[in-house]
Design an enzyme around this catalytic site. Structure first.
Site, PDB file in Angstrom:
ATOM      1  N   ASN A  44     -38.762 -20.080  59.421  1.00  0.00           N
ATOM      2  CA  ASN A  44     -37.977 -21.259  59.817  1.00  0.00           C
ATOM      3  C   ASN A  44     -38.602 -21.965  61.017  1.00  0.00           C
ATOM      4  OD1 ASN A  44     -35.835 -20.753  57.915  1.00  0.00           O
ATOM      5  ND2 ASN A  44     -35.212 -19.076  59.244  1.00  0.00           N
ATOM      6  N   HIS A 130     -22.974 -20.002  56.650  1.00  0.00           N
ATOM      7  CA  HIS A 130     -23.762 -18.843  57.075  1.00  0.00           C
ATOM      8  C   HIS A 130     -22.879 -17.645  57.428  1.00  0.00           C
ATOM      9  CE1 HIS A 130     -26.520 -16.697  59.945  1.00  0.00           C
ATOM     10  NE2 HIS A 130     -27.418 -17.106  59.064  1.00  0.00           N
ATOM     11  N   GLU A 177     -22.059 -27.006  57.900  1.00  0.00           N
ATOM     12  CA  GLU A 177     -23.436 -26.994  58.418  1.00  0.00           C
ATOM     13  C   GLU A 177     -24.108 -28.344  58.212  1.00  0.00           C
ATOM     14  OE1 GLU A 177     -25.629 -23.586  56.967  1.00  0.00           O
ATOM     15  OE2 GLU A 177     -23.932 -22.271  57.339  1.00  0.00           O
ATOM     16  N   SER A 181     -28.356 -23.332  54.891  1.00  0.00           N
ATOM     17  CA  SER A 181     -29.534 -22.493  55.094  1.00  0.00           C
ATOM     18  C   SER A 181     -30.180 -21.981  53.815  1.00  0.00           C
ATOM     19  CB  SER A 181     -29.186 -21.313  56.003  1.00  0.00           C
ATOM     20  OG  SER A 181     -28.139 -20.554  55.448  1.00  0.00           O
ATOM     21  N   ASP A 206     -22.718 -26.586  62.451  1.00  0.00           N
ATOM     22  CA  ASP A 206     -23.876 -25.742  62.759  1.00  0.00           C
ATOM     23  C   ASP A 206     -25.145 -26.489  62.332  1.00  0.00           C
ATOM     24  OD1 ASP A 206     -25.862 -23.810  62.913  1.00  0.00           O
ATOM     25  OD2 ASP A 206     -24.584 -22.193  62.162  1.00  0.00           O
ATOM     26  N   HIS A 209     -30.467 -25.738  60.964  1.00  0.00           N
ATOM     27  CA  HIS A 209     -31.606 -26.168  60.144  1.00  0.00           C
ATOM     28  C   HIS A 209     -31.847 -27.669  60.184  1.00  0.00           C
ATOM     29  CE1 HIS A 209     -32.288 -22.194  58.458  1.00  0.00           C
ATOM     30  NE2 HIS A 209     -30.974 -22.074  58.471  1.00  0.00           N
ATOM     31  N   LYS A 240     -35.363 -21.272  65.340  1.00  0.00           N
ATOM     32  CA  LYS A 240     -35.983 -21.932  64.191  1.00  0.00           C
ATOM     33  C   LYS A 240     -36.949 -23.003  64.677  1.00  0.00           C
ATOM     34  CE  LYS A 240     -32.524 -19.931  61.442  1.00  0.00           C
ATOM     35  NZ  LYS A 240     -31.099 -19.776  61.277  1.00  0.00           N
TER      36      LYS A 240
HETATM   37  C1  LIG Z   1     -30.149 -18.676  61.451  1.00  0.00           C
HETATM   38  C2  LIG Z   1     -28.770 -19.183  61.465  1.00  0.00           C
HETATM   39  C3  LIG Z   1     -27.849 -18.742  62.412  1.00  0.00           C
HETATM   40  C4  LIG Z   1     -28.153 -17.611  63.339  1.00  0.00           C
HETATM   41  O1  LIG Z   1     -29.018 -17.973  64.359  1.00  0.00           O
HETATM   42  P1  LIG Z   1     -29.920 -16.849  65.055  1.00  0.00           P
HETATM   43  O2  LIG Z   1     -30.325 -17.451  66.329  1.00  0.00           O
HETATM   44  O3  LIG Z   1     -31.032 -16.573  64.117  1.00  0.00           O
HETATM   45  O4  LIG Z   1     -29.037 -15.651  65.241  1.00  0.00           O
HETATM   46  C5  LIG Z   1     -26.609 -19.332  62.442  1.00  0.00           C
HETATM   47  N1  LIG Z   1     -26.276 -20.303  61.566  1.00  0.00           N
HETATM   48  C6  LIG Z   1     -27.128 -20.727  60.619  1.00  0.00           C
HETATM   49  C7  LIG Z   1     -26.701 -21.794  59.680  1.00  0.00           C
HETATM   50  C8  LIG Z   1     -28.387 -20.170  60.525  1.00  0.00           C
HETATM   51  O5  LIG Z   1     -29.220 -20.550  59.562  1.00  0.00           O
END
Ligand SMILES: *Cc1c(COP(=O)(O)O)cnc(C)c1O
Length: 386
Positions: A44, A130, A177, A181, A206, A209, A240
């Site tokens: 990522n 997620h 989101e 993801s 969130d 991505h 990411k």
């Molecule tokens: C990767 C991810 C997380 C978690 O983040 P980390 O810093 O890797 O723990 C949370 N939400 C989504 C949508 C993700 O893809």
């Protein structure tokens, strides 16, 4: 008592068994291990910042100044200037009052949801949210409802069913989101905000991505669509596109004060290392600056090239899922790709639903034209044959 060995055997029989691989570097573009070099389409690290000099330097310099360990929770004495700076700069960047830095996105989700919600409240999640958002919702004690992926009518029905006079004191939180993801598509944020306002609910978005790769200066989808005012809580990770680690929840001053008073993953955990906060800040600076802009152009050029060669529509983000369905079939496709020099693991239950296994392709700005061509040539036949 259940025997762990037979539990593992059952996972193997169902083609759901997983094991770790260890690479010799983490540069996003390639993956080296056991004298094998693969082009990495599973990272990522979308902008290829994982090994950027600025981030490495930030870690080295901060370590020299502040040492390594933070020694305690932020609530005691674990906080340092880099922690303050990443919070100030992210609040600024996303155009909100305040921000709180967590060690990772998983912990941010658990802490934030647990701080906002309690028994009697309702949290409504998109079905494809997620795991961290699902787990945080469950742990909060609130009533958990889900709506089918991006289905606004079903979200409306749920909201209608819980809005009553006795709900005045209780919170309703919608969670979705920016870019999903495992499916790579985006959510209808505008419609969700409209509903949220009609029902006096809150919205947590969130942007794990979408941060760094979408919108002006990489500010994400809410900014791109000029909807940031309707987002009550914006979360993102630095693991990411920022090439580092850590996560923030960004919101109003009052909400962030409440979250820092209540978030158990924040309070009852040693503060992230000062160098981690500095690495996240260096990643943010790269994202919002001219290097970020150049990398976003390269990234989107790579995505265009792949989609042109595969004749598939271009996704908004950098995730392209090849949904195969059957777990064993997907493992076979992944093994075939590996033989041709491509790392693209099979994504299976419980990350996605049973029977919805897929190869999840992620594109990086660091991939070359040849890398993308190799990928396109290799997956075309497997797309056709499955
Ligand atoms: C990767 C991810 C997380 C978690 O983040 P980390 O810093 O890797 O723990 C949370 N939400 C989504 C949508 C993700 O893809």
């Amino acid at each position: 008592m259940r025997d762990p060995g037979s539990e593992l055997n059952k996972l193997r029989e169902e083609n759901l068994y997983r094991e770790l691989k260890h690479g010799a570097s983490a540069t996003g573009r390639t993956f080296h291990s056991e004298n094998l070099s693969l082009v990495n389409f599973s990272s990522n690290d979308y902008l290829g910042f994982g090994a950027h000099e600025d981030i490495k330097e930030a870690v080295t310099e901060t370590t020299a100044t502040f040492g390594v360990g933070s020694g305690s929770s932020r609530m005691l004495s674990g906080g340092t200037t880099p922690h303050l700076l990443i919070e100030k700069e992210t609040a600024n960047f996303f155009g909100k009052d305040s921000s709180l830095f967590f060690a990772n996105g998983y912990g941010a989700a658990l802490g934030t949801l647990g701080a906002i919600l309690q028994k009697g409240d309702t949290v409504i999640l998109d079905k494809l949210c997620h795991a961290s958002l699902i787990d945080g919702s469950r742990l909060s004690g609130a009533t958990v409802r889900t709506f089918p992926h991006n289905n606004i009518d079903r979200l409306r029905k749920i909201l209608n069913s819980i809005n009553g006079p006795d709900q005045k004191e209780n919170r309703i939180l919608i969670v979705t989101e920016g870019i999903f993801s495992m499916d790579g598509d985006s959510s209808p944020i505008k419609e969700i905000i409209k509903l949220k306002e009609q029902h006096q609910a809150l919205l947590l978005l969130d942007e794990a991505h979408s941060f760094g790769i979408i919108g002006e200066n990489g500010k994400g989808i809410a900014h791109k669509e000029k909807l940031i005012h309707g987002v009550d809580f914006l979360m993102t990770t630095f693991g990411k596109s920022a090439g580092a680690a850590g996560s923030v929840t960004v919101s109003s001053d009052t909400w962030i004060k409440l979250i820092l008073n209540r978030a158990r993953s924040f309070i009852y955990s040693t503060a992230p290392m000062p160098s981690q906060a500095a690495a996240a800040l260096a990643g943010l600076k790269l994202i919002r600056g001219s290097v970020g802009e150049e990398r976003r152009i390269s990234l989107h050029r790579n995505i265009d090239q792949l989609c042109n060669e595969l004749q598939t529509p271009k996704p908004q983000g950098a995730i392209i899922p090849l949904i195969i369905g059957d777990e064993l079939e997907t493992l076979k496709v992944s093994a075939k790709l590996r033989k041709r020099g491509i790392l693209a693991p099979a994504i299976r239950y419980p990350t996605v639903a049973k029977g919805a296994a897929r190869i999840r392709i992620t594109i990086s700005a660091n991939h070359s034209e040849n890398d993308i061509a190799l990928l396109a040539q290799t997956i075309k036949p497997s797309l056709i044959s499955t």
